[in-house]
Every structure is written in structure tokens, then in C-alpha cells.
Design a protein around this motif. Structure first.
Motif, PDB file in Angstrom:
ATOM      1  N   UNK A 293       1.020  -1.689   0.403  1.00  3.56           N
ATOM      2  CA  UNK A 293      -0.162   0.127   0.101  1.00  3.56           C
ATOM      3  C   UNK A 293       1.242   1.547  -0.278  1.00  3.56           C
ATOM      4  N   UNK A 294       1.840   0.944  -0.534  1.00  2.00           N
ATOM      5  CA  UNK A 294       3.421   2.644  -0.381  1.00  2.00           C
ATOM      6  C   UNK A 294       2.439   3.331  -1.348  1.00  2.00           C
ATOM      7  N   UNK A 295       2.546   4.239  -0.896  1.00  2.00           N
ATOM      8  CA  UNK A 295       1.546   5.858  -1.310  1.00  2.00           C
ATOM      9  C   UNK A 295       3.084   6.161  -2.835  1.00  2.00           C
ATOM     10  N   UNK A 296       4.321   5.737  -2.066  1.00  2.00           N
ATOM     11  CA  UNK A 296       5.074   6.443  -3.320  1.00  2.00           C
ATOM     12  C   UNK A 296       6.279   5.114  -4.144  1.00  2.00           C
ATOM     13  N   UNK A 297       6.011   5.098  -5.233  1.00  2.00           N
ATOM     14  CA  UNK A 297       7.229   3.706  -5.761  1.00  2.00           C
ATOM     15  C   UNK A 297       8.137   4.432  -6.729  1.00  2.00           C
ATOM     16  N   UNK A 298       9.580   3.655  -6.185  1.00  2.00           N
ATOM     17  CA  UNK A 298      10.101   4.201  -7.229  1.00  2.00           C
ATOM     18  C   UNK A 298      11.055   3.746  -7.934  1.00  2.00           C
ATOM     19  N   UNK A 299      11.015   4.006  -9.649  1.00  2.00           N
ATOM     20  CA  UNK A 299      11.574   3.078 -10.303  1.00  2.00           C
ATOM     21  C   UNK A 299      12.524   3.209 -10.709  1.00  2.00           C
ATOM     22  N   UNK A 300      13.926   2.502 -11.224  1.00  3.20           N
ATOM     23  CA  UNK A 300      14.921   2.806 -11.397  1.00  3.20           C
ATOM     24  C   UNK A 300      15.179   1.282 -12.861  1.00  3.20           C
ATOM     25  N   UNK A 301      16.318   1.696 -13.440  1.00  2.89           N
ATOM     26  CA  UNK A 301      16.528   0.925 -14.600  1.00  2.89           C
ATOM     27  C   UNK A 301      17.082  -0.709 -14.875  1.00  2.89           C
ATOM     28  N   UNK A 302      17.992  -0.711 -13.309  1.00  5.81           N
ATOM     29  CA  UNK A 302      18.473  -2.656 -13.879  1.00  5.81           C
ATOM     30  C   UNK A 302      18.650  -2.839 -12.628  1.00  5.81           C
TER      31      UNK A 302
ATOM     32  N   UNK B 278       7.772   8.095  -8.771  1.00  4.47           N
ATOM     33  CA  UNK B 278       9.601   8.971  -9.127  1.00  4.47           C
ATOM     34  C   UNK B 278      10.457   8.279  -9.847  1.00  4.47           C
ATOM     35  N   UNK B 279      10.390   8.050 -11.256  1.00  3.39           N
ATOM     36  CA  UNK B 279      10.934   6.841 -12.328  1.00  3.39           C
ATOM     37  C   UNK B 279      13.007   8.148 -12.102  1.00  3.39           C
ATOM     38  N   UNK B 280      13.487   6.694 -11.934  1.00  4.46           N
ATOM     39  CA  UNK B 280      15.015   7.598 -12.348  1.00  4.46           C
ATOM     40  C   UNK B 280      15.763   7.084 -12.979  1.00  4.46           C
ATOM     41  N   UNK B 281      16.098   8.265 -13.638  1.00  2.00           N
ATOM     42  CA  UNK B 281      17.366   8.043 -15.593  1.00  2.00           C
ATOM     43  C   UNK B 281      16.421   7.974 -16.231  1.00  2.00           C
TER      44      UNK B 281
ATOM     45  N   UNK C 204      12.440   6.461 -17.194  1.00  2.61           N
ATOM     46  CA  UNK C 204      11.599   7.726 -17.410  1.00  2.61           C
ATOM     47  C   UNK C 204      10.443   7.577 -19.082  1.00  2.61           C
ATOM     48  N   UNK C 205      11.426   6.972 -20.203  1.00  2.00           N
ATOM     49  CA  UNK C 205      11.183   6.954 -21.546  1.00  2.00           C
ATOM     50  C   UNK C 205      10.435   5.478 -21.660  1.00  2.00           C
ATOM     51  N   UNK C 206      10.032   4.931 -20.968  1.00  2.00           N
ATOM     52  CA  UNK C 206       9.467   4.156 -20.955  1.00  2.00           C
ATOM     53  C   UNK C 206       8.224   4.320 -20.389  1.00  2.00           C
ATOM     54  N   UNK C 207       7.912   5.104 -18.411  1.00  3.49           N
ATOM     55  CA  UNK C 207       7.151   4.991 -18.392  1.00  3.49           C
ATOM     56  C   UNK C 207       6.033   5.900 -18.943  1.00  3.49           C
TER      57      UNK C 207
ATOM     58  N   UNK D  72      -0.056  10.348 -11.088  1.00  8.54           N
ATOM     59  CA  UNK D  72       1.133  11.219 -11.265  1.00  8.54           C
ATOM     60  C   UNK D  72       3.181  10.770 -11.747  1.00  8.54           C
ATOM     61  N   UNK D  73       3.663  11.016 -12.333  1.00  8.16           N
ATOM     62  CA  UNK D  73       5.400  10.616 -12.418  1.00  8.16           C
ATOM     63  C   UNK D  73       6.182  11.784 -12.695  1.00  8.16           C
ATOM     64  N   UNK D  74       6.289  11.583 -11.561  1.00  7.56           N
ATOM     65  CA  UNK D  74       8.296  12.826 -11.949  1.00  7.56           C
ATOM     66  C   UNK D  74       9.123  11.895 -12.510  1.00  7.56           C
ATOM     67  N   UNK D  75       9.863  12.459 -13.119  1.00  6.58           N
ATOM     68  CA  UNK D  75      11.037  11.821 -13.409  1.00  6.58           C
ATOM     69  C   UNK D  75      12.402  12.451 -12.545  1.00  6.58           C
ATOM     70  N   UNK D  76      13.076  11.807 -12.212  1.00  6.80           N
ATOM     71  CA  UNK D  76      14.719  13.000 -11.563  1.00  6.80           C
ATOM     72  C   UNK D  76      15.110  12.040 -12.181  1.00  6.80           C
ATOM     73  N   UNK D  77      16.803  12.788 -11.943  1.00  2.00           N
ATOM     74  CA  UNK D  77      18.126  11.116 -12.017  1.00  2.00           C
ATOM     75  C   UNK D  77      18.338   9.967 -11.690  1.00  2.00           C
ATOM     76  N   UNK D  78      18.868   9.532 -12.258  1.00  2.00           N
ATOM     77  CA  UNK D  78      19.043   8.546 -11.622  1.00  2.00           C
ATOM     78  C   UNK D  78      20.173   8.329  -9.904  1.00  2.00           C
ATOM     79  N   UNK D  79      20.061   8.303  -9.171  1.00  3.89           N
ATOM     80  CA  UNK D  79      20.788   8.309  -8.260  1.00  3.89           C
ATOM     81  C   UNK D  79      23.146   7.929  -8.781  1.00  3.89           C
ATOM     82  N   UNK D  80      22.937   6.741  -9.368  1.00  2.89           N
ATOM     83  CA  UNK D  80      24.570   6.421  -9.997  1.00  2.89           C
ATOM     84  C   UNK D  80      24.567   7.460 -11.059  1.00  2.89           C
ATOM     85  N   UNK D  81      23.970   8.648 -11.413  1.00  3.66           N
ATOM     86  CA  UNK D  81      24.235   9.590 -12.436  1.00  3.66           C
ATOM     87  C   UNK D  81      23.852  10.668 -11.534  1.00  3.66           C
ATOM     88  N   UNK D  82      23.588  10.727 -10.787  1.00  8.96           N
ATOM     89  CA  UNK D  82      24.313  11.983  -9.349  1.00  8.96           C
ATOM     90  C   UNK D  82      25.641  11.578  -8.291  1.00  8.96           C
TER      91      UNK D  82
END
Ligand code: URA
Length: 183
Positions: free
Chosen positions: A26-35, A110-113, A117-120, A145-155
Motif C-alpha cells: 500500500x505504498x504511496x510512492x513507488x521509485x522505478x530505477x533501471x535494472x 518517481x522514475x530514476x533516470x 522515464x522513457x518507458x513509463x 502522476x510521475x515525477x522524473x528525476x536523475x538516477x542516483x548513480x548519475x548523481x
């Protein structure tokens, strides 16, 4: 087993195990990374390496605990040589991601990288143009709603005042949407 999880994707069969994601249903927030990376492939858990540590810090700064959010990736197993996901790898894995999002029905993603982001958002625009701007993931009557941001590895590779400020401003929009207390 990896072969059982992705019967149609030979190129993911080199992974040690699937990494489906973790967090409350029942998470309010989902983070989606790459692989999943090497550490994730070893442990079966998402974001447990260096990028994961950075992600944990970001989650903490948002006023949340890692246990409160759902963390997953586009790919549910580590691709060969950690390269950028291919179309057939993405296709083999997205049914899992779609089902996760349908079940969790988070208030925000939140999409990471770039790849996530492109897929979602089903776009070919680059992450530097997409980040910080609201998009949406639509599926039937679901509109999240989707908020795209940098991937933490990029940061971590580009650890400048500018990138940190940008990422912080992106996640701050999610903090506001969720009505979380600012820290
Ligand atoms: N990078 C990702 O995109 N996902 C992980 O799970 C770990 C590192």
C-alpha cells in the motif's frame, strides 16, 4: 529461478536471480530505477549498492523511511555487462512492473533516470528535458502522476551543486504532492 521468470528472454538468463522489488503493497510512492546491478543480483534486493545508499539518503531527506516506499526497476533481472536495457529485455519484464503498479496503485511514481522515464512516459525525450516536469502513467482508469528525476548513480558520477539542486527540487514536488513534512 531466472529462466522461469523470463521464459522468453534469453539475454536475462545470465542473471543469478530475479530482483522484483520491495516495499509495502500500500505504498504511496513507488521509485522505478533501471535494472539490478551486481549487488542487487547477489542479494535479490533492489538498490542495495552505492546507488541504493544515495537513494536511501534521498528518501530520508523527503521525510520518509525506505520501508514506507516501494522500490523497483524496469528490468527485473540484471542485464549482461550491466548495459542499458534492450527492447526485448524491457518487454520480458514490463508485465511484472505493470502488475505491481496496478496492485499498489501508488499516489505518485518517481522514475530514476532516462530508461525508466522513457518507458513509463512512452517518450524518446532525454532525461535532462523530462526531469522536474510532471507526467503521468495511464492504464485503464488508473492515472498516476510521475515525477522524473536523475538516477542516483548519475548523481554520484556528477556530484555538483547543480545536479544536487535539480534532484532536490524534483523530489520536493513529490514531498508537496504527498503533503509530507519538510525536513
Ligand atoms: N541501479 C538501478 O537502477 N537499480 C538498482 O536496483 C540498483 C542500481
Amino acid at each position: 529461478r531466472v529462466e522461469a521468470a523470463f521464459p522468453y528472454c534469453e539475454s536475462l538468463s545470465g542473471a543469478s536471480r530475479p530482483v522484483f522489488g520491495e516495499g509495502p503493497a500500500d505504498a504511496r510512492l513507488v521509485f522505478i530505477g533501471e535494472a539490478p546491478g551486481a549487488r542487487e543480483d547477489e542479494t535479490g534486493r533492489p538498490f542495495v549498492g552505492a546507488a541504493g545508499e544515495k537513494l536511501d539518503q534521498i528518501i530520508g531527506a523527503m521525510g520518509l523511511d525506505r520501508e514506507q516506499v516501494f522500490i523497483t526497476n524496469i528490468l527485473k533481472a540484471r542485464p549482461r555487462e550491466n548495459r542499458t536495457p534492450t527492447i526485448d529485455e524491457i518487454e520480458a519484464c514490463v508485465p511484472y512492473l505493470q502488475e505491481q503498479l496496478r496492485l499498489i496503485r501508488p499516489e505518485v511514481i518517481i522514475t530514476l533516470g532516462g530508461p525508466a522515464t522513457k518507458f513509463i512516459l512512452q517518450t524518446s525525450e532525454g532525461i535532462t528535458r523530462l526531469r522536474g516536469r510532471w507526467g503521468a502513467w495511464e492504464d485503464g482508469d488508473l492515472r498516476i502522476p510521475v515525477m522524473p528525476t536523475f538516477h542516483p548513480a548519475y548523481l554520484l558520477r556528477n556530484y555538483t551543486t547543480e545536479t544536487r539542486k535539480q534532484m532536490w527540487s524534483d523530489v520536493q514536488k513529490v514531498v508537496e504532492l504527498l503533503g509530507l513534512a519538510k525536513k
